[in-house]
Design an enzyme around this catalytic site. Structure first.
Site, PDB file in Angstrom:
ATOM      1  N   ASP A 135      -7.945  -0.684  82.271  1.00 12.23           N
ATOM      2  CA  ASP A 135      -6.812  -1.329  81.592  1.00 12.23           C
ATOM      3  C   ASP A 135      -6.926  -1.125  80.082  1.00 12.23           C
ATOM      4  O   ASP A 135      -6.035  -1.531  79.322  1.00 12.23           O
ATOM      5  CB  ASP A 135      -6.675  -2.806  81.986  1.00 12.23           C
ATOM      6  CG  ASP A 135      -7.872  -3.652  81.595  1.00 12.23           C
ATOM      7  OD1 ASP A 135      -8.872  -3.095  81.094  1.00 12.23           O
ATOM      8  OD2 ASP A 135      -7.804  -4.886  81.789  1.00 12.23           O
ATOM      9  N   ASP A 163      -8.166  -0.168  87.626  1.00 15.29           N
ATOM     10  CA  ASP A 163      -8.485  -1.472  87.049  1.00 15.29           C
ATOM     11  C   ASP A 163      -7.350  -2.446  87.348  1.00 15.29           C
ATOM     12  O   ASP A 163      -6.178  -2.152  87.076  1.00 15.29           O
ATOM     13  CB  ASP A 163      -8.619  -1.290  85.522  1.00 15.29           C
ATOM     14  CG  ASP A 163      -9.654  -2.198  84.910  1.00 15.29           C
ATOM     15  OD1 ASP A 163     -10.205  -3.050  85.630  1.00 15.29           O
ATOM     16  OD2 ASP A 163      -9.921  -2.036  83.709  1.00 15.29           O
ATOM     17  N   LYS A 221     -11.165  -2.238  90.332  1.00 22.33           N
ATOM     18  CA  LYS A 221     -12.140  -3.002  89.548  1.00 22.33           C
ATOM     19  C   LYS A 221     -11.537  -4.342  89.183  1.00 22.33           C
ATOM     20  O   LYS A 221     -10.344  -4.428  88.864  1.00 22.33           O
ATOM     21  CB  LYS A 221     -12.534  -2.252  88.273  1.00 22.33           C
ATOM     22  CG  LYS A 221     -13.485  -3.067  87.380  1.00 22.33           C
ATOM     23  CD  LYS A 221     -14.097  -2.223  86.273  1.00 22.33           C
ATOM     24  CE  LYS A 221     -13.231  -2.062  85.052  1.00 22.33           C
ATOM     25  NZ  LYS A 221     -12.832  -3.320  84.388  1.00 22.33           N
ATOM     26  N   GLU A 246     -12.383  -7.904  86.831  1.00 22.55           N
ATOM     27  CA  GLU A 246     -13.237  -8.575  85.844  1.00 22.55           C
ATOM     28  C   GLU A 246     -13.573  -9.987  86.322  1.00 22.55           C
ATOM     29  O   GLU A 246     -12.719 -10.676  86.878  1.00 22.55           O
ATOM     30  CB  GLU A 246     -12.502  -8.689  84.497  1.00 22.55           C
ATOM     31  CG  GLU A 246     -12.372  -7.376  83.771  1.00 22.55           C
ATOM     32  CD  GLU A 246     -11.796  -7.530  82.361  1.00 22.55           C
ATOM     33  OE1 GLU A 246     -11.694  -8.675  81.859  1.00 22.55           O
ATOM     34  OE2 GLU A 246     -11.447  -6.491  81.774  1.00 22.55           O
ATOM     35  N   GLU A 275     -20.998  -5.042  80.797  1.00 25.76           N
ATOM     36  CA  GLU A 275     -20.472  -4.673  79.471  1.00 25.76           C
ATOM     37  C   GLU A 275     -21.060  -5.562  78.374  1.00 25.76           C
ATOM     38  O   GLU A 275     -21.035  -6.793  78.469  1.00 25.76           O
ATOM     39  CB  GLU A 275     -18.933  -4.771  79.463  1.00 25.76           C
ATOM     40  CG  GLU A 275     -18.344  -4.417  78.096  1.00 25.76           C
ATOM     41  CD  GLU A 275     -16.855  -4.084  78.102  1.00 25.76           C
ATOM     42  OE1 GLU A 275     -16.244  -4.012  79.188  1.00 25.76           O
ATOM     43  OE2 GLU A 275     -16.312  -3.894  76.999  1.00 25.76           O
TER      44      GLU A 275
END
Ligand code: KIV
Length: 264
Positions: A44, A83, A113, A115, A182
């Site tokens: 993204d 994403d 993916k 988050e 990250e």
């Protein structure tokens, strides 16, 4: 089916370092794929790198789908991961399955993916139970920039580090095939990498992860000198492009292009 699948990525743990990259368009995706990258993420980060937004929050499902379709047209070998954009998976599990399913069904991605940590475990389990492989993403999660108060290194305090370790285990238990770490101290990334059986893919998380990922326009030096400390520029394409555009303009304005060799 592409040579790289989510289950093959999972089996590389402890055997092979994974050099992963992002892509957002057909041509770049083809070049990244031909370089041998096992996993190509349509992040993204599209919002900022391609669409010019200030952060990742505004990008929509339709914008992501458009770019994931372009990328999968260019990729023959790598696993393409789409994403899930902000609010495409947070509202309900049903919404998450519907949106993730669109990436596989309409755009031919091989995985998605998501988050977030333990709070996403139920959603991740529902996706994996329905045949949708999930790449986890913890540490600095840019969709939470407003809650985090900016792009900051995560897990420096012991209680934060413990929470990230617990998040990694919860996501592993929910069935992720790999985990993005990250912006965290290398020692914590090392501890998480040793604590889970799935490969970890670091970005700003030091050398101990099972793989690395970079945002391709950053690696290519397309954003000038302003970039995060963890980026290594392998080319200076931004400067090269500016020089090419200026040389073209100069040629046109001074009658040096086109010449006989460019004419029918
Ligand atoms: O959106 C993105 O490009 C990402 C990577 C930085 C992991 O999430």
């Amino acid at each position: 089916m592409n040579a790289w699948t989510a289950s093959r990525i999972r089996t590389t743990k402890g055997r092979q370092k994974l050099a992963c990259l992002t892509a957002y368009d057909f041509t770049t995706a083809r070049l990244v794929d031909e370089s041998g990258a096992p996993l190509i993420l349509v992040g993204d980060s599209l919002a900022m790198t391609v669409l010019g937004y200030d952060n990742t929050l505004p990008v929509t499902m339709d914008e992501m789908l458009h770019h994931v379709k372009a990328v999968t047209r260019g990729v023959k070998q790598a696993l393409v991961v789409a994403d899930m954009p902000f609010l495409s998976f947070q509202i309900s599990v049903e919404d998450a399955i519907r949106n993730a399913g669109r990436f596989l069904k309409e755009a031919r991605a091989g995985a998605v993916k998501i988050e977030g940590g333990a709070t996403r475990a139920t959603t991740v389990r529902a996706l994996t139970d329905n045949g949708i492989p999930v790449l986890g993403h913890i540490g600095l999660t840019p969709q939470s920039i407003n809650a985090m108060g900016g792009y900051k290194v995560q897990g420096r305090r012991p209680e934060e580090a413990q929470r990230l370790l617990d998040d990694a285990k919860a996501l592993e238990g929910a069935g992720i095939f790999a985990l993005v770490l990250e912006c965290m101290p290398p020692a914590l990334a090392d501890e998480i990498t040793r604590a889970v059986q799935v490969p970890t893919i670091g970005i700003g998380a030091g050398p101990h992860c099972d793989g690395q990922i970079l945002v391709t326009p950053d690696l290519l030096g397309m954003h000038g000198s302003v970039h995060p400390k963890f980026v290594k520029e392998y080319a200076a394409l931004g400067t090269a492009m500016q020089q090419a555009f200026q040389a073209y303009r100069d040629d046109v304005e001074n009658g040096r292009f086109p010449t006989a060799e460019h004419c029918y």
